[in-house]
Design an enzyme around this catalytic site. Structure first.
Site, PDB file in Angstrom:
ATOM      1  N   GLU A 113       8.381 -60.853   9.952  1.00 54.80           N
ATOM      2  CA  GLU A 113       7.509 -61.138   9.022  1.00 54.80           C
ATOM      3  C   GLU A 113       6.966 -62.645   9.120  1.00 54.80           C
ATOM      4  O   GLU A 113       7.748 -63.521  10.143  1.00 54.80           O
ATOM      5  CB  GLU A 113       8.558 -61.241   7.776  1.00 54.80           C
ATOM      6  CG  GLU A 113       9.142 -59.963   7.502  1.00 54.80           C
ATOM      7  CD  GLU A 113       9.312 -59.792   6.051  1.00 54.80           C
ATOM      8  OE1 GLU A 113       9.906 -58.434   5.730  1.00 54.80           O
ATOM      9  OE2 GLU A 113       9.031 -60.639   5.354  1.00 54.80           O
ATOM     10  N   CYS A 145       4.082 -69.629   8.869  1.00 52.37           N
ATOM     11  CA  CYS A 145       5.558 -69.706   9.099  1.00 52.37           C
ATOM     12  C   CYS A 145       6.114 -68.726   9.838  1.00 52.37           C
ATOM     13  O   CYS A 145       5.713 -67.375   9.739  1.00 52.37           O
ATOM     14  CB  CYS A 145       6.140 -69.442   7.710  1.00 52.37           C
ATOM     15  SG  CYS A 145       7.898 -69.781   7.414  1.00 52.37           S
ATOM     16  N   CYS A 152      19.102 -62.540  11.141  1.00 54.13           N
ATOM     17  CA  CYS A 152      19.911 -63.772  11.503  1.00 54.13           C
ATOM     18  C   CYS A 152      21.512 -63.852  11.534  1.00 54.13           C
ATOM     19  O   CYS A 152      21.885 -62.837  10.752  1.00 54.13           O
ATOM     20  CB  CYS A 152      19.443 -64.891  10.362  1.00 54.13           C
ATOM     21  SG  CYS A 152      20.113 -66.564  10.855  1.00 54.13           S
ATOM     22  N   CYS A 156      24.289 -67.801   6.077  1.00 54.65           N
ATOM     23  CA  CYS A 156      24.163 -68.809   4.846  1.00 54.65           C
ATOM     24  C   CYS A 156      24.302 -68.018   3.523  1.00 54.65           C
ATOM     25  O   CYS A 156      23.584 -66.793   3.649  1.00 54.65           O
ATOM     26  CB  CYS A 156      22.773 -69.814   5.015  1.00 54.65           C
ATOM     27  SG  CYS A 156      22.735 -70.707   6.502  1.00 54.65           S
ATOM     28  N   CYS A 159      20.979 -67.001   1.605  1.00 53.22           N
ATOM     29  CA  CYS A 159      19.574 -66.637   2.272  1.00 53.22           C
ATOM     30  C   CYS A 159      19.644 -65.034   2.254  1.00 53.22           C
ATOM     31  O   CYS A 159      20.578 -64.586   2.991  1.00 53.22           O
ATOM     32  CB  CYS A 159      19.614 -67.152   3.589  1.00 53.22           C
ATOM     33  SG  CYS A 159      18.192 -66.587   4.522  1.00 53.22           S
ATOM     34  N   GLY A 203      15.378 -65.998  11.055  1.00 53.78           N
ATOM     35  CA  GLY A 203      16.217 -66.267  12.216  1.00 53.78           C
ATOM     36  C   GLY A 203      16.266 -67.658  12.273  1.00 53.78           C
ATOM     37  O   GLY A 203      15.903 -68.506  11.764  1.00 53.78           O
ATOM     38  N   GLU A 204      17.171 -67.890  13.565  1.00 54.39           N
ATOM     39  CA  GLU A 204      17.636 -69.246  13.744  1.00 54.39           C
ATOM     40  C   GLU A 204      17.167 -69.540  15.134  1.00 54.39           C
ATOM     41  O   GLU A 204      17.520 -69.185  16.201  1.00 54.39           O
ATOM     42  CB  GLU A 204      19.224 -69.367  13.695  1.00 54.39           C
ATOM     43  CG  GLU A 204      19.713 -70.628  14.326  1.00 54.39           C
ATOM     44  CD  GLU A 204      19.200 -72.109  13.958  1.00 54.39           C
ATOM     45  OE1 GLU A 204      19.211 -72.249  12.519  1.00 54.39           O
ATOM     46  OE2 GLU A 204      18.458 -72.753  14.710  1.00 54.39           O
ATOM     47  N   SER A 233      12.886 -75.787  11.901  1.00 56.52           N
ATOM     48  CA  SER A 233      13.919 -75.856  11.293  1.00 56.52           C
ATOM     49  C   SER A 233      15.264 -75.041  11.590  1.00 56.52           C
ATOM     50  O   SER A 233      15.364 -74.100  12.102  1.00 56.52           O
ATOM     51  CB  SER A 233      13.686 -75.456   9.895  1.00 56.52           C
ATOM     52  OG  SER A 233      14.923 -75.511   9.092  1.00 56.52           O
ATOM     53  N   SER A 256      18.387 -78.069   7.971  1.00 56.50           N
ATOM     54  CA  SER A 256      18.754 -77.674   6.756  1.00 56.50           C
ATOM     55  C   SER A 256      20.257 -78.124   6.212  1.00 56.50           C
ATOM     56  O   SER A 256      21.183 -77.772   6.592  1.00 56.50           O
ATOM     57  CB  SER A 256      19.082 -76.098   6.770  1.00 56.50           C
ATOM     58  OG  SER A 256      17.558 -75.490   7.093  1.00 56.50           O
ATOM     59  N   LEU A 257      19.914 -79.284   5.564  1.00 55.52           N
ATOM     60  CA  LEU A 257      21.245 -80.003   5.240  1.00 55.52           C
ATOM     61  C   LEU A 257      21.690 -79.389   4.053  1.00 55.52           C
ATOM     62  O   LEU A 257      22.996 -79.003   4.274  1.00 55.52           O
ATOM     63  CB  LEU A 257      20.797 -81.502   4.818  1.00 55.52           C
ATOM     64  CG  LEU A 257      21.792 -82.317   4.526  1.00 55.52           C
ATOM     65  CD1 LEU A 257      22.940 -82.654   5.523  1.00 55.52           C
ATOM     66  CD2 LEU A 257      21.371 -83.830   3.887  1.00 55.52           C
ATOM     67  N   ASN A 258      21.229 -79.139   3.111  1.00 55.83           N
ATOM     68  CA  ASN A 258      21.576 -78.056   1.840  1.00 55.83           C
ATOM     69  C   ASN A 258      22.807 -78.563   1.115  1.00 55.83           C
ATOM     70  O   ASN A 258      23.279 -77.846   0.407  1.00 55.83           O
ATOM     71  CB  ASN A 258      21.685 -76.644   2.263  1.00 55.83           C
ATOM     72  CG  ASN A 258      20.247 -76.139   2.748  1.00 55.83           C
ATOM     73  OD1 ASN A 258      19.510 -76.820   2.502  1.00 55.83           O
ATOM     74  ND2 ASN A 258      20.397 -75.019   3.471  1.00 55.83           N
ATOM     75  N   ASN A 334      15.240 -69.699  -3.914  1.00 50.55           N
ATOM     76  CA  ASN A 334      14.498 -68.608  -4.409  1.00 50.55           C
ATOM     77  C   ASN A 334      15.561 -67.381  -4.493  1.00 50.55           C
ATOM     78  O   ASN A 334      16.167 -67.343  -3.631  1.00 50.55           O
ATOM     79  CB  ASN A 334      13.408 -68.116  -3.525  1.00 50.55           C
ATOM     80  CG  ASN A 334      12.308 -69.064  -3.392  1.00 50.55           C
ATOM     81  OD1 ASN A 334      11.571 -69.451  -4.223  1.00 50.55           O
ATOM     82  ND2 ASN A 334      12.095 -69.712  -2.198  1.00 50.55           N
ATOM     83  N   CYS A 377      10.518 -69.177   1.065  1.00 53.04           N
ATOM     84  CA  CYS A 377      11.944 -69.497   1.998  1.00 53.04           C
ATOM     85  C   CYS A 377      13.033 -68.514   1.487  1.00 53.04           C
ATOM     86  O   CYS A 377      13.416 -68.381   0.494  1.00 53.04           O
ATOM     87  CB  CYS A 377      12.319 -70.826   1.416  1.00 53.04           C
ATOM     88  SG  CYS A 377      11.274 -72.097   1.713  1.00 53.04           S
TER      89      CYS A 377
HETATM   90  N1  SAH Z   1      17.114 -70.467  10.329  1.00 56.84           N
HETATM   91  C1  SAH Z   1      16.578 -71.955   9.936  1.00 56.84           C
HETATM   92  C2  SAH Z   1      15.126 -71.633   9.838  1.00 56.84           C
HETATM   93  C3  SAH Z   1      14.738 -70.534   8.725  1.00 56.84           C
HETATM   94  S1  SAH Z   1      15.318 -70.992   7.060  1.00 56.84           S
HETATM   95  C4  SAH Z   1      17.248 -72.553   9.067  1.00 56.84           C
HETATM   96  O1  SAH Z   1      18.008 -72.082   8.304  1.00 56.84           O
HETATM   97  O2  SAH Z   1      17.057 -73.811   9.023  1.00 56.84           O
HETATM   98  C5  SAH Z   1      14.293 -72.029   6.487  1.00 56.84           C
HETATM   99  C6  SAH Z   1      14.544 -72.681   5.279  1.00 56.84           C
HETATM  100  O3  SAH Z   1      14.817 -71.935   4.121  1.00 56.84           O
HETATM  101  C7  SAH Z   1      15.988 -73.506   5.453  1.00 56.84           C
HETATM  102  O4  SAH Z   1      15.771 -74.767   4.997  1.00 56.84           O
HETATM  103  C8  SAH Z   1      16.864 -72.611   4.543  1.00 56.84           C
HETATM  104  O5  SAH Z   1      17.900 -73.648   4.049  1.00 56.84           O
HETATM  105  C9  SAH Z   1      15.884 -72.298   3.250  1.00 56.84           C
HETATM  106  N2  SAH Z   1      16.442 -70.936   2.635  1.00 56.84           N
HETATM  107  C10 SAH Z   1      16.985 -69.983   3.081  1.00 56.84           C
HETATM  108  N3  SAH Z   1      17.048 -69.289   1.859  1.00 56.84           N
HETATM  109  C11 SAH Z   1      16.607 -69.594   0.895  1.00 56.84           C
HETATM  110  C12 SAH Z   1      16.351 -69.239  -0.401  1.00 56.84           C
HETATM  111  N4  SAH Z   1      16.685 -68.226  -1.002  1.00 56.84           N
HETATM  112  N5  SAH Z   1      15.608 -70.105  -1.243  1.00 56.84           N
HETATM  113  C13 SAH Z   1      15.126 -71.302  -0.787  1.00 56.84           C
HETATM  114  N6  SAH Z   1      15.125 -71.699   0.467  1.00 56.84           N
HETATM  115  C14 SAH Z   1      15.942 -70.935   1.310  1.00 56.84           C
HETATM  116 FE1  SF4 Z   2      19.699 -67.802   9.235  1.00 54.30          FE
HETATM  117 FE2  SF4 Z   2      18.345 -69.999   8.355  1.00 54.30          FE
HETATM  118 FE3  SF4 Z   2      18.737 -67.814   6.582  1.00 54.30          FE
HETATM  119 FE4  SF4 Z   2      20.832 -69.433   7.362  1.00 54.30          FE
HETATM  120  S1  SF4 Z   2      18.985 -70.059   6.168  1.00 54.30           S
HETATM  121  S2  SF4 Z   2      20.822 -67.243   7.414  1.00 54.30           S
HETATM  122  S3  SF4 Z   2      20.233 -69.980   9.441  1.00 54.30           S
HETATM  123  S4  SF4 Z   2      17.505 -67.782   8.456  1.00 54.30           S
END
Ligand code: SAH
Ligand code: SF4
Length: 388
Positions: A113, A145, A152, A156, A159, A203-204, A233, A256-258, A334, A377
């Site tokens: 995607e 993007c 992945c 997380c 996600c 993916g990462e 990222s 991705s601090l989060n 989201n 995202c």
């Molecule tokens: N794997 C990498 C890059 C892809 S994810 C990473 O995790 O950084 C890209 C961004 O989307 C990351 O910052 C992640 O925290 C965020 N993300 C993942 N799931 C999400 C969701 N359901 N809603 C909003 N952001 C999300």
């Molecule tokens: Fe993978 Fe990024 Fe989703 Fe975490 S947020 S599961 S690293 S794609």
């Protein structure tokens, strides 16, 4: 041996050869390997430069379209299995906000995607976003993007991609090919139109490090997209961050601090147990910094989990201690099927941003793009039918 047996043997041998006939994708190879490929056909290096031009600047889909090559060379190349193999857009979903989400075919019958956002995502602004002498452009900050893996492995909790698990790594050609396929569809002229790339799809990237970096180098040196327009990222893969810092050509970095502390981060991103926040920030701090290098800290706001005012204060402290030039990008979570979080209240998002800014942290809110087509995202899930 009877004639019949003989015939069967000949047919078997032919079928075995046909089955073995591996195609050899050219799209994705750097100039050096293209040079080796044409050398195999008895050709001089300038034929490789012509091929690179056709693949990465003219975006041909077939060797027959390499107009600088004589027909015989095309046929010779095909006879030893070479083919362009530019990834193709298999399906398009269009959002009311103009975002397009693509399923792009890669080998093995799989799809990845990729998302096209004509006006960017409202996150960290570009350095030259100010309305200065900018010539009238079709797009101000169009952003693609890009995915780096199918699925992945990082897991997380918030996600959707995590739910897929990891299916496989993408090749450099498949990563760069997503970009070229979208540029081609949108009629973009690199150099004339401004394009941003964010490696934030499925993916990462740092768990597919070599292919990801090969793709970056290809996009910079052959496709001519400046590295300053690219952001990668990472969820915080420490060895990846360390290697990344040593690269001569590299995109900007987003982490991705989060979460504002390790305890909350472990609950939403279990990988924190392996590499805690302080280690990640120290590794980023140790990276040789280029002029105007800023780190983006992404912060997905999860209602009641990490969106309280005390979390904002912890983020301020954390970033002060780290003493890194950077910004925070707030992302409203989201939702997705089977994920038990809730979205933050709009006033909490607002309060969080204001608190960070008051604490001296530049903070932007990333607009969700293409929510109606599951392109926002974390919503990139390989469910072709789900968004239609
Ligand atoms: N794997 C990498 C890059 C892809 S994810 C990473 O995790 O950084 C890209 C961004 O989307 C990351 O910052 C992640 O925290 C965020 N993300 C993942 N799931 C999400 C969701 N359901 N809603 C909003 N952001 C999300
Ligand atoms: Fe993978 Fe990024 Fe989703 Fe975490 S947020 S599961 S690293 S794609």
């Amino acid at each position: 041996m009877t004639g019949e047996e003989n015939l069967v043997q000949v047919l078997d041998a032919q079928m075995a050869r046909a089955a073995q006939r591996v195609t050899r994708p050219l799209f994705g190879l750097p100039l050096q390997q293209l040079t080796a490929a044409v050398a195999e056909l008895g050709q001089k290096p300038y034929r490789a430069r012509q091929l690179a031009q056709a693949l990465y600047r003219d975006w041909v889909e077939n060797l027959a379209d390499v107009t600088t090559w004589p027909k015989k060379l095309q046929i010779d190349a095909e006879s030893v299995g070479f083919e362009v193999n530019l990834p193709r857009i298999a399906q398009v979903f269009t959002s009311v906000d103009g975002t397009e989400r693509y399923l792009i075919s890669v080998s093995g019958g799989q799809t990845v995607e990729t998302v096209w956002m004509p006006d960017g995502d409202g996150g960290v602004p570009d350095e030259d976003d100010e309305p200065t002498m900018r010539p009238p452009q079709i797009y101000r900050r169009a952003t693609i993007c890009v995915s780096s893996q199918i699925g992945c492995a990082v897991n997380c909790q918030f996600c959707l991609t995590a739910k897929l698990g990891i299916e496989r790594n993408l090749t450099a050609g498949e990563i760069a090919g997503q970009v070229v396929a979208v540029l081609k569809r949108q009629g973009i002229k690199v150099g004339r139109d401004r394009i941003n790339l964010v490696f934030m799809g499925m993916g990462e990237p740092f768990l597919n490090y070599d292919a990801f970096m090969d793709a970056v180098r290809l996009l910079v040196t052959e496709v001519h997209i400046p590295e300053s327009r690219m952001t990668v990222s990472t969820s915080g893969i420490l060895p990846g961050i360390e290697r990344f810092g040593m690269e001569a050509i590299r995109p900007k970095l987003a982490l991705s601090l989060n979460a504002s502390n390790n305890e909350v981060r472990e609950s939403v991103m279990p990988i924190t147990r392996k590499w805690p926040i302080e280690q990640l920030l120290a590794a980023i701090k140790a990276m040789p910094r280029r002029p105007r290098d800023r780190v983006t800290f992404e912060y997905v706001l999860l209602g009641g989990v990490n969106d309280r005012i005390e979390h904002a204060d912890e983020v301020i402290q954390l970033l002060r201690r780290a003493n890194l030039p950077g910004y925070v990008n707030l992302i409203v979570w989201n939702p997705g099927p089977g994920i038990a979080y809730r979205q933050p209240e709009p006033e909490d998002v607002d309060r969080f941003q204001k608190r960070l800014i008051a604490g001296g942290v530049a903070t932007f809110i990333r607009r969700p793009r293409g929510r109606d087509i599951y392109a926002a995202c974390g919503q990139l899930k390989k469910t072709a039918g789900s968004a239609a």
